[in-house]
Design a protein around this motif. Structure first.
Motif, short mmCIF file in Angstrom:
data_model
loop_
_atom_site.label_atom_id
_atom_site.label_comp_id
_atom_site.label_asym_id
_atom_site.label_seq_id
_atom_site.Cartn_x
_atom_site.Cartn_y
_atom_site.Cartn_z
N UNK A 511 0.99 -1.42 -0.03
CA UNK A 511 -0.01 0.03 0.04
C UNK A 511 1.09 1.16 0.12
N UNK A 512 0.92 2.01 -0.91
CA UNK A 512 1.52 3.14 -0.96
C UNK A 512 3.07 2.91 -0.93
N UNK A 513 3.46 2.08 -1.70
CA UNK A 513 5.14 1.52 -2.03
C UNK A 513 5.39 1.20 -0.34
N UNK A 514 4.29 0.78 0.20
CA UNK A 514 4.83 0.03 1.67
C UNK A 514 4.24 -1.03 1.75
N UNK A 515 5.32 -2.25 2.12
CA UNK A 515 4.70 -3.46 2.12
C UNK A 515 4.39 -3.74 3.63
N UNK A 516 3.34 -4.66 4.00
CA UNK A 516 2.86 -4.81 5.28
C UNK A 516 2.43 -6.12 5.50
N UNK A 517 2.80 -6.82 6.52
CA UNK A 517 2.57 -8.37 6.73
C UNK A 517 1.31 -8.01 7.82
N UNK A 518 0.33 -8.96 7.55
CA UNK A 518 -0.84 -8.95 8.65
C UNK A 518 -1.37 -10.17 9.16
N UNK A 571 1.01 -2.22 14.11
CA UNK A 571 -0.36 -1.84 14.54
C UNK A 571 -1.36 -2.64 14.97
N UNK A 572 -1.99 -2.44 15.82
CA UNK A 572 -3.03 -3.41 16.28
C UNK A 572 -4.65 -2.76 16.07
N UNK A 573 -5.51 -3.29 15.21
CA UNK A 573 -6.64 -2.66 15.15
C UNK A 573 -7.74 -3.95 15.74
N UNK A 574 -8.76 -3.33 16.33
CA UNK A 574 -9.74 -4.36 16.86
C UNK A 574 -11.05 -4.16 16.90
N UNK A 583 -1.24 -5.59 12.26
CA UNK A 583 -0.35 -5.28 11.13
C UNK A 583 1.17 -4.89 11.24
N UNK A 584 1.98 -5.58 10.61
CA UNK A 584 3.29 -5.14 10.74
C UNK A 584 3.89 -4.39 9.30
N UNK A 585 4.12 -2.92 9.60
CA UNK A 585 4.56 -2.14 8.40
C UNK A 585 6.11 -2.16 8.29
N UNK A 586 6.65 -3.05 7.05
CA UNK A 586 7.94 -3.24 6.95
C UNK A 586 8.58 -1.68 6.62
N UNK A 587 9.83 -1.71 6.56
CA UNK A 587 10.53 -0.18 6.34
C UNK A 587 10.16 0.13 4.71
N UNK A 588 10.17 1.38 4.63
CA UNK A 588 9.50 1.86 3.07
C UNK A 588 10.35 1.19 2.10
N UNK A 589 11.89 1.07 2.00
CA UNK A 589 12.52 0.74 0.80
C UNK A 589 12.23 -0.94 0.57
#
Lengths: 597, 226
Positions: A511-518, A571-574, A583-589
């Motif tokens: 999302x927006x060039x930023x990879x995230x694991x959830x 980040x935790x959403x519940x 959600x784990x946002x990985x570093x942008x690059x």
């Protein structure tokens, strides 16, 4: 110039001074005139009398008294020579000769004052108005002695017109002089008054400018005598004012800089406890609550604070209190209230400094909880082990069927202690920085496979579906493979624990060039108030439930640390009852790294 | 002279808020003593009520003295009359805190009937109402005061809900009755605290707007607000 535009100075004073001096001048001139005129008249008369007396004596020596017939003629000749009327009178008062009238027709002169004086004392003199000549006349009679005996009287008379004329001339001259002087002094004083007025206006305008705060200007009056001194004083006053105002301003600036830069809330009140001055940071303590003009108690309604305030007021010494502020968010503060004395012995105000100790309190709480938790976590399995071991020793060891179950329980609990100790070790290693993150290229698919292999049974036991959501193109990330698997395992295991039906999904998105694991589940969800504290060691939303499932309370703490070690963000959403997504946002690059591969 | 008058008003306000903070504290501690089953805390609250009572008498005397000396009119008059009524409510709330503590101490003789979930919620709501009503008094904020009045319904509903729950416990087992009745008393006390907070809020509206809104239905108040 601009002085003309301003309202003029009141002129009453100058007019009065001018009138007074004019009056004094006129009066003194009149006085002088009267004195001078009198003196002139007197001295003239005296001189005249003396010269008449000498003339009379000289005439008398040559008058032939016994020959009356020639006397009239003699008198006429004498008048021509001297200019005076000459009358010759016998001692009996009979007129024997006169220069103006025929002596025969004249009456007896014995009754005349000057004649009587002359008979008695030798000389007689009088000033009398003469009807015939219509002017003041001076008469002088002299008793004449010839050959040792009194022979008769010679009387001379002259009009006093000369004297009067010269006095009149004098008077006119003086009058002219008076008018001239008055004119001159008038003009001069008008000029002076105008000058003084101008100076006064200048000084007034300067003073007004000063009052308006237009400092640092100089007043220059030219050569103005005493006014120069006033100008000097005003100039130095202006300069002093400028300096002292600058000093005050600097002081005020310094104060406001201090008040705006200190991180604590600072409330300064007057003696009544009404707040007068606050620091800028007060806003973060009290929100948009209005502060100045309020009482302390209106701002901080806390009994500990009030008790401290009472002590400060009563005993005039500093006091510390611990208060909890709840606007805009809950904050624990140490507040120190000190009395202010501008004069000795008289309380002039109070200053309250609020120091935020929320973080310290939190840390303290975390530490307390940690010690309490760790002893609790370890004691529970130990108690179980101890209990079952004792039961076995008490004879159950011979009960084949049950003893096996007991021993299994003992093993279970030992394992739990073991995993607890392992988790603690991991966490302390991460915290100490012993564990380092060795990045390599990891295929997310492989990691997910590894995680699911371990946890499939658990999911199947609960009837849950394990899903994978890996879109094509973002399958590769940069991470420490083992740590990544540890993180994902912990998260998926947690999700399984708190989900009773539905599914657990492990996915990766971009999302927006930023990879995230959830990791998302359809479980019971977490109340919002718990979210900020998740990841603290031993923090559990529902302690009883977690423990029955064999959780140590450290799983998420480890995840949090490992995520942080990678430089990632969690980040935790519940939603309560709907499920939780971590959600784990990985570093942008990351995206670039994945594509490069 | 006018300065002295303002100072008197400020001093009065300070003492009322001091009393308010004591009552807030007493209620908070009373609920804590109930939930945590802390006997010492409960006894402390019972002892502490004497200070609130003393303040009640003293503030009332000060109010009367103020009326006698200054013969105020307008907003000052409304402030002082409001003050007299507010302290009565505060004093009653102090007494209710004592009552809660007494019941809590009695409850200590037996094990806890049930986990307390709704009672702390109710206590929280009542305390917030008290706090908001005092905040409205400080800020002279009529809107905030009206919000307090509106919150009263929530507490009332919780009260009847808890009562029904307790009724079930009583029907299940007669041994529960003494504890359930005590708990029901406590919820009644909390409901009363909310009522007194509402009274204070209504007086604040009167003080700010000069309008009496007591004994009016909520709708009328709200329509009045707009």
């Amino acid at each position: 110039m601009n002085t003309e535009n301003l309202p003029p100075i009141k002129q009453g004073l100058f007019r009065r001074i001018f009138a007074l001096y004019g009056m004094l001048l006129v009066l003194s001139i009149i006085g002088t005139e009267l004195y001078v005129a009198g003196t002139v008249r007197e001295s003239r008369t005296r001189d005249l009398r003396k010269s008449l007396s000498v003339q009379a004596d000289l005439i008398g020596q040559n008058v032939p008294f016994r020959d009356p017939a020639v006397l009239d003629e003699l008198c006429r000749r004498l008048k021509d020579a001297t200019g005076s009327r000459v009358t010759i009178i016998t001692l009996a008062g009979k007129v024997q000769g006169d220069s103006d009238h025929a002596s025969a027709s004249m009456d007896n002169h014995l009754t005349r004052v000057e004649v009587q004086q002359a008979i008695l004392s030798g000389t007689g003199s009088v000033v009398r108005h003469s009807d015939t000549l219509d002017s003041n006349m001076i008469y002088l009679a002299r008793k004449i002695t010839q050959k040792g005996r009194a022979a008769g009287i010679v009387r001379l008379s002259m009009p006093l017109g000369d004297v009067d004329a010269s006095v009149r001339t004098l008077r006119i001259r003086m009058l002219l002089a008076v008018v001239a002087i008055l004119l001159m002094t008038g003009l001069f004083s008008l000029w002076q008054i105008e000058r003084v007025r101008r100076l006064t206006v200048q000084i007034r305008d300067f003073a007004r400018a000063l009052a308006k705060g237009d400092l640092g200007q100089r007043l220059f009056l030219g050569r103005a005598g005493e006014f120069d001194e006033i100008a000097d004083s005003l100039n130095s006053m202006s300069l002093d004012l400028k300096h002292s105002i600058a000093a005050t301003e600097e002081e005020r600036n310094r104060l406001s800089v201090i008040l705006s830069s200190i991180p604590d809330a600072l409330l300064i009140s007057d003696a009544q406890g009404i707040i007068r001055l606050t620091s800028a940071a007060s806003r973060t303590f009290f929100g948009d609550l209005p502060l100045t003009g309020r009482q302390f108690i209106e701002v901080v309604r806390d009994r500990h604070f009030l008790a401290a305030l009472d002590i400060v007021r009563r005993e005039h010494r500093s006091e510390t209190a611990e208060v909890t502020l709840d606007r805009p968010s809950e904050q624990h503060c140490i507040v120190r209230i000190s009395p202010l004395f501008y004069r000795a012995g008289e309380l002039s105000g109070m200053v309250a400094v609020f120091h935020d100790v929320t973080q310290l309190k939190k840390l303290e709480q975390v530490r307390k909880d940690f010690v309490a938790n760790i002893s609790h976590e370890i004691r529970t399995p130990i108690t179980a082990i101890q209990g079952f071991a004792e039961t076995l020793l008490d004879g159950a060891i011979d009960d084949r069927e049950n003893s096996r179950k007991f021993v299994e329980t003992i093993r279970e609990n030992s394992k739990r202690i073991n995993s607890l100790v392992e988790d603690l070790m991991t966490i302390s290693k991460i915290e100490l920085g012993v564990i380092s993150v060795e990045r390599s290229v990891v295929a997310f698919q492989d990691a997910a496979d590894a995680v699911f292999a371990v946890l499939r049974d658990k999911a199947v036991d609960k009837g849950l579906e394990l899903r994978r959501d890996i879109p094509p193109g973002i399958g590769v990330i940069q991470a420490d493979r083992d740590r990544l698997i540890q993180v994902l395992t912990n998260l998926v295991e947690n999700a399984i624990k708190f989900t009773d039906r539905g599914s657990v999904t492990l996915g990766i998105t971009e999302n927006n060039d930023r990879t995230s694991i959830y990791v998302s589940d359809t479980g019971i969800g977490i109340q919002e108030k718990h979210l900020p504290r998740l990841g603290e060691r031993f923090y559990r939303v529902d302690a009883a439930r977690s423990r029955t499932m064999g959780g140590t309370g450290l799983g998420l703490a480890i995840v949090k640390h490992l995520v942080k070690a990678h430089g990632w963000e969690m980040r935790i959403k519940s939603t309560l009852g709907k499920g939780t997504t971590v959600t784990i946002l990985l570093e942008p690059d990351q995206g670039d790294a994945a594509q490069m591969d | 002279m006018a300065h002295q008058k303002e100072q008197d008003i400020e001093a009065l306000k300070e003492r009322i808020l001091k009393m308010g903070s004591l009552v807030e504290d007493a209620i908070r501690k009373a609920v804590k003593a109930l939930v945590e089953r802390d006997r010492d805390l409960a006894l402390g609250v019972i002892d502490g009520d004497a200070i609130v009572n003393t303040l009640d008498v003293e503030i009332e005397e000060e109010c009367i003295r103020f009326l006698a000396i200054w013969q105020p009119s307008g907003s000052n008059l409304r402030f002082v009359t409001t003050a007299i009524k507010i302290i009565t409510d505060l004093e009653r709330m102090g007494d209710l805190a004592v009552d809660i503590c007494e019941r809590s101490v009695e409850l200590l003789d037996e094990p806890q009937l049930k986990p307390y979930i709704d009672i702390p919620r109710m206590a929280e709501a009542s305390q917030k109402m008290l706090k908001d009503s005092l905040d409205a008094f400080v800020a002279r904020d009529a809107d905030k005061a009206l919000a307090v009045c509106a919150a009263d319904d929530f507490v009332d509903n919780l009260n009847s809900q808890i009562f029904n729950e307790l009724l079930i416990y009583m029907l299940q087992d007669p041994k529960n009755i003494s504890r359930a009745v005590r708990l029901s008393y406590i919820t009644k006390y909390l409901e009363r605290v909310a009522d007194h907070a509402t009274n204070i809020a209504e007086m604040v509206v009167y003080m700010v707007r000069g309008k009496v809104i007591r004994h009016m239905a909520c709708e009328i108040r709200n329509s009045d607000k707009t």
